[in-house]
Motif scaffolding. Sequence first.
Motif, PDB file in Angstrom:
ATOM      1  N   SER A  51       9.323 -89.708 -40.449  1.00 11.98           N
ATOM      2  CA  SER A  51       7.914 -90.121 -40.410  1.00 11.98           C
ATOM      3  C   SER A  51       7.224 -89.782 -41.725  1.00 11.98           C
ATOM      4  CB  SER A  51       7.264 -89.399 -39.222  1.00 11.98           C
ATOM      5  OG  SER A  51       5.891 -89.200 -39.386  1.00 11.98           O
TER       6      SER A  51
ATOM      7  N   GLY B 183       5.880 -90.246 -45.576  1.00 11.80           N
ATOM      8  CA  GLY B 183       6.498 -90.770 -46.789  1.00 11.80           C
ATOM      9  C   GLY B 183       8.009 -90.594 -46.743  1.00 11.80           C
TER      10      GLY B 183
ATOM     11  N   TYR C  77       6.440 -91.761 -35.375  1.00  9.99           N
ATOM     12  CA  TYR C  77       5.769 -91.606 -34.080  1.00  9.99           C
ATOM     13  C   TYR C  77       5.435 -92.957 -33.455  1.00  9.99           C
ATOM     14  CZ  TYR C  77       5.417 -86.718 -35.440  1.00  9.99           C
ATOM     15  OH  TYR C  77       5.710 -85.430 -35.808  1.00  9.99           O
TER      16      TYR C  77
ATOM     17  N   ALA D 202       6.921 -94.792 -40.725  1.00 12.73           N
ATOM     18  CA  ALA D 202       5.625 -95.463 -40.629  1.00 12.73           C
ATOM     19  C   ALA D 202       4.546 -94.410 -40.523  1.00 12.73           C
ATOM     20  CB  ALA D 202       5.591 -96.361 -39.394  1.00 12.73           C
TER      21      ALA D 202
ATOM     22  N   CYS E 270       1.234 -93.578 -38.249  1.00 13.72           N
ATOM     23  CA  CYS E 270       0.829 -93.958 -36.890  1.00 13.72           C
ATOM     24  C   CYS E 270      -0.493 -93.286 -36.522  1.00 13.72           C
ATOM     25  CB  CYS E 270       1.931 -93.556 -35.910  1.00 13.72           C
ATOM     26  SG  CYS E 270       1.517 -93.834 -34.190  1.00 13.72           S
TER      27      CYS E 270
ATOM     28  N   PHE F  55      -1.002 -91.760 -32.828  1.00 13.34           N
ATOM     29  CA  PHE F  55      -0.463 -90.438 -32.506  1.00 13.34           C
ATOM     30  C   PHE F  55      -1.482 -89.334 -32.788  1.00 13.34           C
ATOM     31  CE2 PHE F  55       2.549 -86.836 -32.809  1.00 13.34           C
ATOM     32  CZ  PHE F  55       3.268 -87.053 -31.637  1.00 13.34           C
ATOM     33  N   LYS F  56      -2.517 -89.697 -33.545  1.00 10.97           N
ATOM     34  CA  LYS F  56      -3.554 -88.707 -33.839  1.00 10.97           C
ATOM     35  C   LYS F  56      -4.560 -88.583 -32.694  1.00 10.97           C
ATOM     36  CE  LYS F  56      -3.278 -88.882 -38.863  1.00 10.97           C
ATOM     37  NZ  LYS F  56      -3.957 -89.169 -40.124  1.00 10.97           N
TER      38      LYS F  56
ATOM     39  N   ARG G  69      -0.785 -89.833 -27.846  1.00 11.21           N
ATOM     40  CA  ARG G  69       0.260 -88.817 -27.608  1.00 11.21           C
ATOM     41  C   ARG G  69       0.713 -88.824 -26.145  1.00 11.21           C
ATOM     42  NH1 ARG G  69      -3.093 -86.001 -31.276  1.00 11.21           N
ATOM     43  NH2 ARG G  69      -4.063 -84.789 -29.618  1.00 11.21           N
TER      44      ARG G  69
ATOM     45  N   GLY H 164       9.964 -85.030 -41.956  1.00  9.59           N
ATOM     46  CA  GLY H 164       8.820 -85.580 -42.672  1.00  9.59           C
ATOM     47  C   GLY H 164       8.064 -84.507 -43.414  1.00  9.59           C
ATOM     48  N   GLY H 165       6.870 -84.858 -43.838  1.00  8.25           N
ATOM     49  CA  GLY H 165       6.058 -83.950 -44.635  1.00  8.25           C
ATOM     50  C   GLY H 165       5.003 -83.224 -43.808  1.00  8.25           C
ATOM     51  N   ASP H 166       3.985 -82.783 -44.507  1.00 12.03           N
ATOM     52  CA  ASP H 166       2.914 -81.997 -43.904  1.00 12.03           C
ATOM     53  C   ASP H 166       2.273 -82.688 -42.689  1.00 12.03           C
ATOM     54  OD1 ASP H 166       1.333 -79.464 -44.909  1.00 12.03           O
ATOM     55  OD2 ASP H 166      -0.160 -80.884 -44.144  1.00 12.03           O
ATOM     56  N   GLY H 167       1.988 -83.988 -42.829  1.00 18.53           N
ATOM     57  CA  GLY H 167       1.353 -84.738 -41.743  1.00 18.53           C
ATOM     58  C   GLY H 167       2.250 -84.814 -40.519  1.00 18.53           C
TER      59      GLY H 167
ATOM     60  N   GLY I 240       1.462 -83.285 -36.793  1.00 18.10           N
ATOM     61  CA  GLY I 240       1.528 -84.048 -35.544  1.00 18.10           C
ATOM     62  C   GLY I 240       2.477 -83.384 -34.552  1.00 18.10           C
TER      63      GLY I 240
ATOM     64  N   ILE J  80       0.880 -80.253 -32.966  1.00 14.93           N
ATOM     65  CA  ILE J  80      -0.131 -80.589 -31.963  1.00 14.93           C
ATOM     66  C   ILE J  80       0.541 -81.061 -30.663  1.00 14.93           C
ATOM     67  CG2 ILE J  80      -1.994 -82.230 -31.415  1.00 14.93           C
ATOM     68  CD1 ILE J  80      -2.718 -82.044 -34.475  1.00 14.93           C
TER      69      ILE J  80
ATOM     70  N   ARG K 242       0.807 -85.121 -54.847  1.00 15.06           N
ATOM     71  CA  ARG K 242      -0.631 -85.206 -54.541  1.00 15.06           C
ATOM     72  C   ARG K 242      -1.352 -83.875 -54.747  1.00 15.06           C
ATOM     73  NH1 ARG K 242      -0.819 -87.684 -48.716  1.00 15.06           N
ATOM     74  NH2 ARG K 242       1.223 -86.729 -48.959  1.00 15.06           N
TER      75      ARG K 242
HETATM   76  P1  ADP Z   1       3.728 -86.935 -44.325  1.00 14.28           P
HETATM   77  O1  ADP Z   1       4.482 -86.491 -43.129  1.00 14.28           O
HETATM   78  O2  ADP Z   1       4.626 -87.494 -45.382  1.00 14.28           O
HETATM   79  O3  ADP Z   1       2.765 -85.882 -44.837  1.00 14.28           O
HETATM   80  P2  ADP Z   1       1.463 -88.436 -43.161  1.00 14.28           P
HETATM   81  O4  ADP Z   1       0.431 -87.463 -43.600  1.00 14.28           O
HETATM   82  O5  ADP Z   1       1.164 -89.880 -43.320  1.00 14.28           O
HETATM   83  O6  ADP Z   1       2.859 -88.224 -43.903  1.00 14.28           O
HETATM   84  O7  ADP Z   1       1.774 -88.162 -41.624  1.00 14.28           O
HETATM   85  C1  ADP Z   1       2.736 -88.914 -40.931  1.00 14.28           C
HETATM   86  C2  ADP Z   1       2.295 -89.157 -39.516  1.00 14.28           C
HETATM   87  O8  ADP Z   1       2.162 -87.924 -38.806  1.00 14.28           O
HETATM   88  C3  ADP Z   1       0.931 -89.817 -39.349  1.00 14.28           C
HETATM   89  O9  ADP Z   1       0.968 -91.203 -39.545  1.00 14.28           O
HETATM   90  C4  ADP Z   1       0.592 -89.454 -37.924  1.00 14.28           C
HETATM   91  O10 ADP Z   1       1.261 -90.293 -37.007  1.00 14.28           O
HETATM   92  C5  ADP Z   1       1.158 -88.051 -37.812  1.00 14.28           C
HETATM   93  N1  ADP Z   1       0.073 -87.074 -38.043  1.00 14.28           N
HETATM   94  C6  ADP Z   1      -0.420 -86.643 -39.227  1.00 14.28           C
HETATM   95  N2  ADP Z   1      -1.460 -85.800 -39.049  1.00 14.28           N
HETATM   96  C7  ADP Z   1      -1.640 -85.709 -37.704  1.00 14.28           C
HETATM   97  C8  ADP Z   1      -2.567 -85.024 -36.859  1.00 14.28           C
HETATM   98  N3  ADP Z   1      -3.539 -84.250 -37.358  1.00 14.28           N
HETATM   99  N4  ADP Z   1      -2.438 -85.177 -35.517  1.00 14.28           N
HETATM  100  C9  ADP Z   1      -1.468 -85.954 -34.996  1.00 14.28           C
HETATM  101  N5  ADP Z   1      -0.592 -86.637 -35.738  1.00 14.28           N
HETATM  102  C10 ADP Z   1      -0.656 -86.527 -37.068  1.00 14.28           C
END
Ligand code: ADP
Length: 323
Positions: free
Chosen positions: A9, A11, A41, A71, A73, A76-77, A82, A101-104, A108, A111, A172
């Motif tokens: 998930s 980048g 997600y 992708a 999503c 999912f937020k 969820r 995946g990364g921080d985002g 997710g 949570i 970034r």
């Molecule tokens: P990366 O994982 O590379 O940092 P993103 O920041 O785009 O990429 O996060 C990837 C996905 O993780 C998002 O599209 C979303 O589905 C999920 N995500 C990110 N932040 C949250 C959040 N606060 N709550 C729920 N899901 C999240």
Amino acid sequence: IKCVGILTSGGDAPGMNAAIRAVTRAAIYNGFEVKGIYRGYKGLITGEITPFKTQNVSNIIQLGGTILKTARCQEFKTPEGRKVAYDTLVKEGIDALVVIGGDGTLTGARIFATEYNYPIVGLPGTIDNDLYGTDTTIGYDTALNTIMDAVDKIRDTATSHERLFFIEVMGRDAGFLALNGAIATGAEAAIIPEISTEVDQLEELIKNGFRKSKNSSIVLVAESPITGGAMHLAERVQKEYPQYDVRVTILGHIQRGGSPTAHDRILASRMGSAAIDALLEDQRNVMIGIRNNEIEYIPFNKAIKNDKPIDRELLNTLRKLSI
Ligand code: ADP
């Protein structure tokens, strides 16, 4: 746990396929079923899920990108999104997840895991290397090598024309690629977000006369609102020093692609295997990290939104070697 789901998930990063392979094979080795979830997600919402056997991950260790696709999503937020994801997991009989995946992605996961008391193990997959608790992330070494190859080529032309190049690299909020890329290519400087609050790095560079003794110069700039990016810095320098022949190259998405290096393949293989060990040990809501060559379980809330400091020694080395 009977069945482990796996997804990538956010980048993409080179080495994600090696991680998918390792998680799948280690899970099957330990008697689990495996299901591949497509498009991060999003696949949990749309139900795009396939059973994975060992053959599904044959011949992918050397491939960049991710065969599971990735992708972003928005659903999912939201709690409603969820809930749909949870219902899908129950329907599919998936009772633990490994997310790459990364921080985002890990945010997710944290949570969701808390909301549904659901076991999730995360793997750090990002070229930026901006996750706390691991020396490097999956994809970082490959991106660094791609940057090195590109900058070497730019240096040939920079030297021939006696130009000053600002080369923008990804990262970034993190200067790992810029700083280590600068050291690896013998660049004059790296402009990184971590230290620009202390001094105006560009002013310092100019003050120190970075062009005095050289007939070409290369400065690596981390793409970031804090540094302003390579274009912005180049414009400033050009205005103040019209005598310099200033050029900008933005490396862009080339940094995300390519066959993973040995380092990233091995890192991803070890981490993927460790993710299954973690589930067997009843660990949950942890990211797998490798620090000082040791596997570690890092709780999600420590791995995310926790600044990983830049090593001062690296900064000093760059400074000393670019005189
Ligand atoms: P990366 O994982 O590379 O940092 P993103 O920041 O785009 O990429 O996060 C990837 C996905 O993780 C998002 O599209 C979303 O589905 C999920 N995500 C990110 N932040 C949250 C959040 N606060 N709550 C729920 N899901 C999240």
